[in-house]
Design a protein around this motif. Structure first.
Motif, short mmCIF file in Angstrom:
data_model
loop_
_atom_site.label_atom_id
_atom_site.label_comp_id
_atom_site.label_asym_id
_atom_site.label_seq_id
_atom_site.Cartn_x
_atom_site.Cartn_y
_atom_site.Cartn_z
N PHE A 270 0.76 -1.23 -0.13
CA PHE A 270 -0.08 -0.15 -0.23
C PHE A 270 0.81 1.10 -0.12
O PHE A 270 1.85 1.22 0.64
CB PHE A 270 -0.83 0.11 1.16
CG PHE A 270 -2.05 -0.88 1.29
CD1 PHE A 270 -3.17 -0.85 0.35
CD2 PHE A 270 -1.87 -2.10 1.70
CE1 PHE A 270 -4.07 -1.98 0.35
CE2 PHE A 270 -2.71 -3.28 1.80
CZ PHE A 270 -3.76 -3.15 1.05
N GLU A 271 0.66 2.09 -0.89
CA GLU A 271 1.21 3.38 -1.18
C GLU A 271 0.55 4.86 -0.58
O GLU A 271 -0.65 4.83 -1.37
CB GLU A 271 1.99 3.52 -2.54
CG GLU A 271 2.82 2.64 -2.92
CD GLU A 271 3.58 2.81 -4.11
OE1 GLU A 271 3.09 3.75 -4.76
OE2 GLU A 271 4.31 1.98 -4.79
N LEU A 272 0.68 5.18 0.36
CA LEU A 272 -0.01 6.31 0.75
C LEU A 272 0.66 7.56 0.22
O LEU A 272 1.66 7.89 0.67
CB LEU A 272 0.02 6.44 2.33
CG LEU A 272 -1.06 5.51 3.09
CD1 LEU A 272 -0.81 4.10 2.85
CD2 LEU A 272 -0.99 5.76 4.63
N ILE A 273 0.15 8.44 -0.56
CA ILE A 273 0.77 9.55 -1.43
C ILE A 273 0.51 10.76 -0.75
O ILE A 273 -0.88 10.91 -0.69
CB ILE A 273 0.45 9.44 -2.94
CG1 ILE A 273 0.42 7.93 -3.38
CG2 ILE A 273 1.08 10.36 -3.74
CD1 ILE A 273 1.98 7.32 -3.52
N PHE A 274 1.60 11.49 -0.51
CA PHE A 274 1.20 12.86 0.10
C PHE A 274 1.86 13.90 -0.83
O PHE A 274 2.99 13.78 -1.24
CB PHE A 274 2.07 12.85 1.52
CG PHE A 274 1.36 11.96 2.47
CD1 PHE A 274 0.22 12.34 3.36
CD2 PHE A 274 2.00 10.54 2.63
CE1 PHE A 274 -0.32 11.53 4.10
CE2 PHE A 274 1.28 9.74 3.65
CZ PHE A 274 0.26 10.20 4.35
N PRO A 275 1.14 15.00 -1.04
CA PRO A 275 1.54 15.90 -1.97
C PRO A 275 2.83 16.72 -1.37
O PRO A 275 3.15 16.58 -0.22
CB PRO A 275 0.53 16.91 -2.13
CG PRO A 275 -0.41 16.66 -1.22
CD PRO A 275 -0.15 15.26 -0.78
N PRO A 276 3.68 17.41 -2.04
CA PRO A 276 4.73 18.14 -1.44
C PRO A 276 4.52 18.86 -0.48
O PRO A 276 5.45 18.94 0.46
CB PRO A 276 5.36 18.97 -2.82
CG PRO A 276 4.88 18.15 -4.01
CD PRO A 276 3.75 17.64 -3.58
N ASP A 277 3.40 19.65 -0.11
CA ASP A 277 3.05 20.42 0.84
C ASP A 277 2.65 19.70 1.98
O ASP A 277 2.09 20.57 2.92
CB ASP A 277 2.23 21.53 0.19
CG ASP A 277 1.08 21.19 -0.43
OD1 ASP A 277 0.77 20.02 -0.31
OD2 ASP A 277 0.13 22.29 -0.66
N ALA A 278 2.57 18.47 2.04
CA ALA A 278 1.84 17.80 3.14
C ALA A 278 2.68 16.65 3.83
O ALA A 278 2.22 15.89 4.27
CB ALA A 278 0.69 17.13 2.53
N TYR A 279 4.06 16.89 3.72
CA TYR A 279 4.90 16.26 4.24
C TYR A 279 6.18 16.86 4.53
O TYR A 279 6.55 18.01 3.96
CB TYR A 279 5.22 14.63 3.74
CG TYR A 279 6.28 14.97 2.54
CD1 TYR A 279 7.73 15.03 2.62
CD2 TYR A 279 5.62 15.29 1.20
CE1 TYR A 279 8.53 15.01 1.59
CE2 TYR A 279 6.67 15.35 0.15
CZ TYR A 279 7.81 15.41 0.38
OH TYR A 279 8.68 15.64 -0.78
N ARG A 280 6.80 16.66 5.51
CA ARG A 280 8.19 17.07 6.08
C ARG A 280 8.89 16.24 6.87
O ARG A 280 8.56 15.20 7.62
CB ARG A 280 8.09 18.46 6.58
CG ARG A 280 7.48 18.31 8.10
CD ARG A 280 7.41 19.81 8.72
NE ARG A 280 6.59 19.88 9.69
CZ ARG A 280 6.98 19.75 11.16
NH1 ARG A 280 8.49 19.20 11.07
NH2 ARG A 280 6.15 19.65 11.93
N PHE A 281 10.26 16.42 6.78
CA PHE A 281 11.14 15.64 7.80
C PHE A 281 11.92 16.89 8.64
O PHE A 281 12.03 17.70 8.39
CB PHE A 281 12.39 14.97 6.95
CG PHE A 281 11.91 13.83 6.35
CD1 PHE A 281 12.01 12.61 6.76
CD2 PHE A 281 11.59 13.75 4.83
CE1 PHE A 281 11.45 11.62 5.74
CE2 PHE A 281 11.17 13.00 4.03
CZ PHE A 281 11.14 11.74 4.66
N GLY A 282 11.95 16.13 9.90
CA GLY A 282 12.61 16.99 10.85
C GLY A 282 11.72 16.94 12.32
O GLY A 282 10.88 15.96 12.55
#
Length: 349
Positions: A336-348
């Protein structure tokens, strides 16, 4: 753009939304940058450029991403009036967005100094008033939902009681068979009613950035999964912007893996960049999904499903623009791949 801290003297995020302040915004693959236009009376000393996420709280940053993402449908040279309104509050800021070219926009925060701009504030107040009315209506619907569910459960108890009586006084095997089938249907009604309890708060609270690893670990530690699955989680530091019921979506995927893979099923979780943004991958060692069913398993009307789990997982993710798809190989396990657009994820942190 590499510095992770806000420079000394840079205005607070509230100041950056003051009437009359204007920005130049440019888009990258996974972030937004902005600079202040020169000539702002109180901000002329702030010449640095920053990333949206480094200056604004996560909820405000997400809304700014939404404004710019919607503006990508505009043609260069087009302008429109928008409002940055915080869901669940009466707080908001009206602005004008202007598309310069493919990757550049200007945002001008409006003031109330003349008649034309006063209309913008009226529009914003109307927007916030409508949002509050919708929230209140949702609260009433949830209350009504709880009443209906309670009544259904009471009625089912009565029906089951009458079937027990009939089962005792009738000595006909065909009737006993019909009673068993009726009880099975009654149990399905009960499960659907209970489902409304689990998901009645869907979308009621504003979304937020959620760290994925603790959510996964909390789900894996649940009594129904503990000791029955083998896990490998490799998503430390990944945050995704989701509805507060994100853990329910993950729960349904993990439950699906155990249902079909059996005890000892292996579940691996990791993140992967994809053209649409970021994919949170949850793959297992079960039998996988037949190619004919890869899209149908997310349908509310899928006849062979065991419950509404994957359909509801899709609906929860869709609230914040995320998606889900199954890309595994039948016979080798589900993926299963949960796809998040560029403005809906971050690392940190």
């Amino acid at each position: 753009m590499e510095d992770r801290t806000v420079p000394d003297g840079f205005p607070t995020w509230e100041h950056l939304l003051n009437p009359g302040v204007s920005w130049i915004v440019w888009t990258f693959e996974d972030r937004l940058g902005f600079c202040l236009l020169q000539g702002e009376s109180s901000l002329t000393s702030s010449k640095g450029c920053m990333e949206i996420e480094k200056v604004f709280p996560p909820d405000i940053a997400f809304l700014l991403h939404e404004i710019v993402r919607d503006a990508t449908e505009m043609v260069p040279g087009e302008a429109k009036r928008v409002a940055l309104a915080i869901p669940g509050t009466d707080t908001g800021w009206p602005c004008m967005i202007f598309r310069l070219d493919t990757d550049h926009f200007t945002l001008s925060w409006l003031n109330g100094g003349n008649g034309d701009q006063e209309k913008d504030f009226c529009d914003l107040r109307e927007h916030l008033r409508n949002e509050k009315a919708i929230r209140k209506a949702n609260e009433k619907l949830n209350y009504f939902n709880a009443i209906v569910r309670h009544d259904i459960m009471n009625l089912m108890m009565g029906i089951n009681g009458y079937m027990d009586i009939i089962d005792e006084i009738v000595d006909d095997e065909e009737i006993h068979l019909l009673i068993r089938k009726s009880r099975d249907l009654g149990e399905r009604v009960r499960r659907v009613a209970e489902l409304t309890r689990t998901y009645q708060d869907l979308g009621n609270r504003p979304p937020a950035y959620v760290e994925v690893a603790p959510v996964m670990e909390k789900i894996f530690e649940r009594h129904e999964f503990s000791g029955k699955i083998i896990t490998d989680v490799q998503v430390n530091g990944l945050f995704v912007y989701v509805d507060r019921m994100f853990d329910a979506a993950i729960y349904e995927i993990v439950k699906n893996a155990l249902q079909y893979g059996g005890e000892g099923v292996k579940i691996k979780v990791f993140a992967l960049k994809v053209p649409e943004g970021m994919a949170l991958i949850i793959m297992d060692s079960g039998p996988g999904v037949h190619p004919d069913f890869k899209e149908r398993i997310f349908s509310r009307t899928y006849e062979d499903r065991r419950g509404y789990g994957l359909y509801l997982a899709l609906e929860i993710l869709d609230i914040t623009g995320a998606a889900i798809r199954e890309t595994g190989t039948h016979g080798e396990g589900a993926r299963f791949e949960l796809i998040f657009p560029p403005d809906a994820y971050r690392f940190g942190p």
